[in-house]
Design a protein around this motif. Structure first.
Motif, PDB file in Angstrom:
ATOM      1  N   ASN A 299     -13.630 -36.589 -22.109  1.00 26.42           N
ATOM      2  CA  ASN A 299     -12.923 -35.918 -21.023  1.00 26.42           C
ATOM      3  C   ASN A 299     -12.470 -34.518 -21.441  1.00 26.42           C
ATOM      4  N   LYS A 300     -12.701 -33.553 -20.555  1.00 21.56           N
ATOM      5  CA  LYS A 300     -12.215 -32.179 -20.732  1.00 21.56           C
ATOM      6  C   LYS A 300     -12.548 -31.609 -22.113  1.00 21.56           C
ATOM      7  N   SER A 301     -13.766 -31.838 -22.567  1.00 22.90           N
ATOM      8  CA  SER A 301     -14.154 -31.397 -23.907  1.00 22.90           C
ATOM      9  C   SER A 301     -15.120 -30.217 -23.891  1.00 22.90           C
ATOM     10  N   LEU A 302     -15.650 -29.837 -22.725  1.00 21.09           N
ATOM     11  CA  LEU A 302     -16.648 -28.775 -22.636  1.00 21.09           C
ATOM     12  C   LEU A 302     -16.094 -27.561 -21.887  1.00 21.09           C
ATOM     13  N   HIS A 303     -16.515 -26.384 -22.347  1.00 22.19           N
ATOM     14  CA  HIS A 303     -16.178 -25.151 -21.626  1.00 22.19           C
ATOM     15  C   HIS A 303     -17.340 -24.674 -20.748  1.00 22.19           C
ATOM     16  N   PHE A 304     -18.545 -24.880 -21.238  1.00 19.54           N
ATOM     17  CA  PHE A 304     -19.712 -24.310 -20.545  1.00 19.54           C
ATOM     18  C   PHE A 304     -20.875 -25.292 -20.616  1.00 19.54           C
TER      19      PHE A 304
ATOM     20  N   ALA B  66     -17.806 -33.013 -14.001  1.00 17.02           N
ATOM     21  CA  ALA B  66     -16.446 -32.658 -13.574  1.00 17.02           C
ATOM     22  C   ALA B  66     -15.412 -33.296 -14.497  1.00 17.02           C
ATOM     23  N   GLU B  67     -15.706 -34.482 -15.019  1.00 21.70           N
ATOM     24  CA  GLU B  67     -14.784 -35.159 -15.922  1.00 21.70           C
ATOM     25  C   GLU B  67     -14.853 -34.579 -17.333  1.00 21.70           C
ATOM     26  N   GLU B  68     -15.997 -34.010 -17.696  1.00 24.96           N
ATOM     27  CA  GLU B  68     -16.196 -33.543 -19.070  1.00 24.96           C
ATOM     28  C   GLU B  68     -15.820 -32.079 -19.268  1.00 24.96           C
ATOM     29  N   LEU B  69     -15.849 -31.281 -18.202  1.00 28.76           N
ATOM     30  CA  LEU B  69     -15.524 -29.865 -18.297  1.00 28.76           C
ATOM     31  C   LEU B  69     -14.011 -29.633 -18.228  1.00 28.76           C
TER      32      LEU B  69
END
Length: 338
Positions: free
Chosen positions: A144-149, A203-206
């Protein structure tokens, strides 16, 4: 056919490999490079992260795999110098299905890092950490929320599976002018299902201000059975059908073979993004490229000046693993010769 096992580009660096037959895809990445650089620059200026996590989904193997990553890192480093910021750390995730030739990618990482350092003169250094992430992007593959791009080029037109309920698509291996309405509908519904799942997972990973740049092989016509979608695959179907008549291929095998891909229109992509609801579209553009990607100003061997020869090599690099998984290796040389 289990798509997750069969769908991959030809491995290695040989004559029929994807690495040697992916200039068309390289041209697509070059064409969209400015969009990706603008997106990651906006991300950086808007959030000023202390490090950047970049994911390339459907990375495949060969020279294209690290090309855009290099351009993105250089774009951010130029911004750092301009703003008098310290260089950043970069975590780069290379994702593809488990059958992808990750080994060839990893063999070039050392030379890639050295070349990147040489090209960024004046930078104080930007450590890059690479990870291979095997798995389907039609599911969760990152925290979760680990990627910027997130970047994906020439991958999202491949479906997670062959659509169900298209057993009556005989003599075709894809959508075609002779395909019945239920076949066309099944392909589009499978694309909608897959693309919505892709968006929901990303959406969950960005992170909240994260960016994505996605490049599809698509179509302009609203008719999914238009020739711009199926013509190249129709040539392959014709070759296989001729081999059935000559009893070189079993008719039952051909009747049960279909390509797991869908080429959407811009309006279909836009509709699905709005319908899923997780993302806003900042730019939606279409471009057109010639299949014969070799520039005529260069002196090439006679065979390479033959557009049909080039397309057959390109198709073999892309389609051979799918054909081998269904028909076996014995027919491959003959199919692409035809």
């Amino acid at each position: 056919m289990e798509v997750g096992q069969a769908l991959r580009m030809n491995a290695g660096i040989g004559e029929s490999s994807y690495a040697e037959n992916s200039l068309l895809q390289k041209n697509v990445i070059s064409l969209t490079k400015g969009v990706a650089e603008e997106a990651i620059s906006d991300l950086y200026c808007g959030t000023l992260p202390t490090s950047l996590a970049i994911a390339d989904l459907g990375c495949s193997s060969g020279p294209n795999t690290l090309f855009l990553v290099s351009e993105l890192i250089k774009a951010v480093e130029k911004l750092c110098q301009k703003l008098n910021h310290e260089s950043h750390e970069y975590q780069v995730f290379l994702n593809d299905l488990p059958g992808n030739d990750f080994n060839t990618v990893f063999q070039f990482l050392g030379s890639f890092k050295q070349e990147l350092r040489n090209e960024m003169e004046g930078s104080s250094g930007s450590p890059c950490y690479f990870s291979g992430v095997p798995g389907s992007f039609y599911g969760r593959i990152f925290r979760n929320k680990s990627l910027h791009f997130v970047h994906s080029s020439y991958s999202l037109h491949w479906l997670s599976q062959v659509p169900e309920g298209i057993e009556n698509n005989k003599e075709n291996i894809y959508m075609a002018s002779t395909s019945l309405p239920n076949v066309l509908r099944a392909y589009y519904e499978q694309f909608q299902k897959d693309f919505s799942c892709f968006l929901r997972c990303r959406a969950e990973e960005l992170v909240g201000e994260g960016r994505m740049v996605l490049t599809f092989l698509g179509r302009r016509s609203e008719d999914p059975s238009s020739k711009e979608c199926y013509y190249i695959w129709e040539l392959l179907a014709t070759a296989l059908s001729d081999m059935v008549l000559e009893e070189l291929v079993e008719e039952e095998l051909l009747d049960s073979f279909n390509i797991p891909r869908y080429t959407p229109t811009p309006s279909e992509v836009q509709l699905d993004v709005i319908k899923e609801g997780s993302f806003a579209i900042n730019r939606l553009e279409t471009s057109e490229l010639n299949w014969n990607v070799y520039d005529s100003e260069f002196s090439l061997p006679e065979a390479m000046n033959d557009g049909g020869y080039n397309v057959a090599k390109y198709m073999r690099a892309v389609a051979e693993p799918l054909l081998v998984s269904h028909f076996g290796e014995g027919i491959i040389d003959e199919v692409f010769c035809r």
